[in-house]
Design an enzyme around this catalytic site. Structure first.
Site, short mmCIF file in Angstrom:
data_model
loop_
_atom_site.label_atom_id
_atom_site.label_comp_id
_atom_site.label_asym_id
_atom_site.label_seq_id
_atom_site.Cartn_x
_atom_site.Cartn_y
_atom_site.Cartn_z
CB SER A 94 -0.94 -0.04 1.22
OG SER A 94 -1.78 1.08 1.26
CE1 TYR A 99 0.40 4.82 -5.86
CE2 TYR A 99 0.43 6.27 -3.94
CZ TYR A 99 0.86 5.12 -4.59
OH TYR A 99 1.75 4.27 -3.97
CE LYS A 103 -0.55 1.90 -3.80
NZ LYS A 103 -0.19 0.49 -4.02
#
Length: 271
Positions: free
Chosen positions: A134, A148, A152
């Site tokens: 992660s 992004y 995550k």
């Protein structure tokens, strides 16, 4: 005791570095990459201890086929490291549908497919360890990395839930949450949106905020990963680097303060 470890996205960065470390100490490694040429040096160095597999993690059927081939070749899979992924730089408003979907396909869905594919194998063998790469940006956010960050955050929610579901089978789940490191994550591996002038100042401020001390040395992560893989009771989360924990603490302290400030309103909303 040697382990059999499957690593996705092993062509560069953390994936390749860790694959090399596992092989060097005598583990068996199944390494996936979009281009097998990127794994040729490891194949030349370690021979049959490495099984290189060409794989695009966005293809669910291909992921399941690769995991099955790995299991048939090695007999078992002790550890899955979901490392495949990339960064998408750009403001949320700038992001196209194709860019947004591609980011989620690789960073989230690719990880989901590999996790699903390996679970029957780990259940049958009585245990295993799924390690999700992660990011600190799965806990807190930075501007011009919205998609992004979102990918995550999705990995975090999925993996925390998965850990509660598979604990009964002796399967551990760990999320690795690095701060910035001097891999090529922000270079050749990254993608960028078409910039809008309205966000030029924000992009510059973001770029200017980075200092050499913000980024860790990728090679320094190897002992931590080896220790994690060897742990009988691995943690659910492992922050990597000196920046990650202070960053997370400062953001969570602010969140708690805001929640407390609005608690009377929230309580009244219960009815």
């Amino acid at each position: 005791m040697s382990k059999t470890i499957l690593i996705t996205g092993a062509s560069r960065g953390f994936g390749k570095l860790w694959a090399d470390a596992f092989l060097q100490r005598g583990d068996k490694v199944i390494a996936t990459a979009r281009n097998l040429k990127d794994l040729q040096d490891l194949s030349d160095k370690y021979g049959q201890a490495l099984l290189p597999l060409q794989l695009d993690v966005n293809d669910r059927a291909a992921v399941f086929a690769a995991v099955q081939k790995a299991q048939q070749h090695t007999g078992r899979i002790d550890v899955l490291i979901n490392n495949a992924g990339y960064g998408l730089f750009g403001a949320v408003e700038e992001t196209t549908e194709q860019e947004a979907r591609a980011q989620m396909e690789t960073n989230f869905f690719g990880l989901l497919w590999a996790s699903q594919a390996v679970l029957p194998i780990m259940r049958a063998q009585g245990g295993g360890h799924i390690i999700q790469v992660s990011s600190i940006l799965g806990l807190v956010t930075l501007p011009v990395l919205g998609l992004y960050n979102a990918s995550k955050f999705a990995v975090e929610g999925l993996s925390e839930t998965l850990a509660t579901e598979v604990k009964q089978f002796g399967i551990h789940v760990t999320m690795i949450e690095p701060n910035g490191f001097t891999t090529d994550w922000a270079g050749a591996s990254a993608a960028s949106t078409t910039p809008m002038e309205e966000y030029a100042g924000l992009r510059k401020a973001f770029s200017d905020s980075a200092t050499p001390d913000s980024f860790g040395n990728p090679a320094a992560t190897t002992p931590a990963i080896l220790k994690l893989v060897d742990s009988a009771q691995p943690p659910l989360r492992l922050l990597l680097g000196k920046v990650a924990l202070p960053f997370a603490k400062s953001v969570y302290e602010a969140r708690l303060a805001e929640w407390d400030q609005w608690q009377e309103v929230a309580h009244a909303a219960h009815g």
